[in-house]
Design a protein around this motif. Structure first.
Motif: not given
Length: 479
Positions: A114, A245, A248-249, A252, A262
């Motif tokens: 993140p 983004a 990436t979330k 995670i 994040h």
């Protein structure tokens, strides 16, 4: 002492440089100006214009994401969503997809840590890989790479309990880790946030496609469009940053640290801002195109030697699909617009700022048209943008007007023609049309003020006669 002082100065300079670098590295992505973003992303753009059928690819990607997000709604919220009933478009079966390019972009999106700086660098790296494509194509290819992974994940989730192969693949993709009831409950809000943000990105890229389609028109017809197209690279950048983004979330949520910070809120705020701005550009562009097309249609109708006046009135006021009834001000009842067929029609154009004196000026004319059955008056309110307040103002004026009234709470479609050809600038204007659609007078208001009913029916014949009479009188009346 001199060498010590020199060393101290060097250390201070090194420290200052280090601090500046740290400050620079912590500047928020969301404080970058559009000019700076443009400077950065144009370094990645070759303008080779490599092409493929991006419209068809977007159809496929949009279908995948519609189904994936509806599966999310069903799994996460337990809602009764029937995925088989998703409203989707039909893609080309033989679509030539740049698969290797999509996989390469997908590798850029995968397993990134993140951080705004990481999202920014990821976007620039993707843009570098897609340097030879159009700006719209860059966004579609990035979305395709993302959709490929997301679609596969949620497809496996939907088949987990019914297909043996899907179950094994799902384990490999860590699907069970996310869809266990206890895990879903903990991550429910984050998953729905991801789903909603995906839908917003899709809507933004769909508008890019709308702009592409509008760009085939004459630029003079849509003066709003160049501003939207000039800003398109920056908007594409923000869609790619947002996709990075979101990716990436998701990584995670599937990791051993699902609660790792994040925050997607800044990305959501930015992409919604982009969406609202693009929607405004699109609304204005479509309106301008409709007005330009109406202008040409009206001018063409007037070029004919004989055109039914009703057809001209329809073209002036309504689009093809919005023809409405009129209000008879004397009875407050609606009447068909066919009432105007084969009539000498006096079109009263005005804003909503007309006064009682403006209405009173036409009252004797209206009384005369009641006796002369081949004549009629129609009030056409010209409003650029209707609001609730303006509707109330219209409702307050309506009872004061006894002649026919156009009740349409959208912009008059022929406003461009009315303004440019008949020079309507907001003040009351009375345009006189014959039953054959001939313009007898572009503004009879000055005749009524000067001559009253003596100038009726305010056509070219009477106007010429009154001018001759005035010229004759001028010979005997000294100045």
């Amino acid at each position: 002492m001199a060498s010590i002082a020199k060393e101290l100065v060097s250390r201070v300079e090194t420290t200052v440089t280090t601090v500046k670098e740290k400050i620079a590295s912590h500047i928020s992505l969301f404080t970058l100006s559009d000019e700076k973003i443009t400077e950065l992303i144009y370094e990645t753009h070759v303008h080779a214009d490599e092409s493929f059928d991006e419209d068809s690819l977007f159809v496929v990607v949009e279908n995948i994401l519609k189904r994936a997000t509806q599966i999310i709604d069903k799994v996460v919220q337990g809602s009764n969503v029937h995925v088989d009933n998703v409203d989707e478009k039909y893609p080309k079966i033989d679509l030539n997809v740049p698969l290797c390019t999509i996989k390469s972009v997908g590798s850029e999106l995968s397993c990134k840590p993140p951080g705004e700086e990481i999202a920014h660098k990821t976007a620039l790296s993707i843009l570098q890989k897609l340097s030879t494509y159009t700006w719209e194509a860059k966004s579609v290819l990035t979305l395709a790479a993302f959709a490929s992974d997301l679609g596969e994940f949620w497809h496996l989730a939907s088949l987990y309990n019914s297909d043996h192969l899907a179950k094994q693949l799902a384990i490999l993709k860590k699907v069970p880790q996310l869809i266990k009831p206890a895990e879903l409950q903990k991550r429910r809000q984050a998953i729905l946030e991801v789903s909603n943000l995906i839908k917003t990105v899709v809507r933004v890229i769909a508008i890019f496609d709308e702009f592409e389609k509008l760009s085939v028109n004459d630029p003079k017809d849509i003066p709003e469009l160049p501003a939207a197209l000039n800003h398109l690279p920056v908007d594409v950048y923000w869609t790619i940053v947002t996709i990075a983004a979101i990716s990436t979330k998701i990584s995670i949520l599937l990791s051993d640290e699902p609660d790792k910070p994040h925050d997607l809120a800044p990305y959501s705020q930015k992409i919604h801002y982009v969406l609202n701005k693009l929607n405004l550009h699109l609304t204005i562009s479509r309106k301008q195109l409709v007005e330009a097309e109406a202008f040409r249609k009206i001018r063409k109708l007037f070029s004919y030697s004989s055109t039914e006046v009703l057809e001209i009135i329809k073209a002036l006021i309504f689009t093809k699909d919005t023809v409405q009834t009129l209000i008879d001000g004397s009875t407050n009842r609606t009447v068909s617009i066919e009432t105007l067929r084969k009539k000498n029609t006096l079109l009263f154009f005005s804003s909503l700022d007309i006064t009682d004196d403006d209405i009173a000026l036409l009252k004797p004319v209206y009384d005369t048209t009641k006796k002369e059955k081949n004549y009629t008056i129609v009030w056409v309110p010209v409003v650029e943008q209707w609001t609730d307040e303006l509707r109330k103002k219209f409702d307050a004026l309506r009872p004061k007007i006894p002649w026919y009234i156009v009740q349409q709470f959208t912009t008059v479609v022929g406003i461009k023609y009315i303004k440019e050809v008949w020079q309507f600038k907001g003040k009351p204007t009375l345009v006189v049309l014959s039953p054959q659609g001939k313009v007898e007078n572009t503004n009879a208001i000055h005749l009524i003020k000067s001559w009253g009913l003596k100038a009726f029916p305010f056509d070219s014949k009477v106007t010429k006669k009154l001018e001759e009479e005035r010229n004759w009188l001028d010979l005997f009346i000294p100045f």
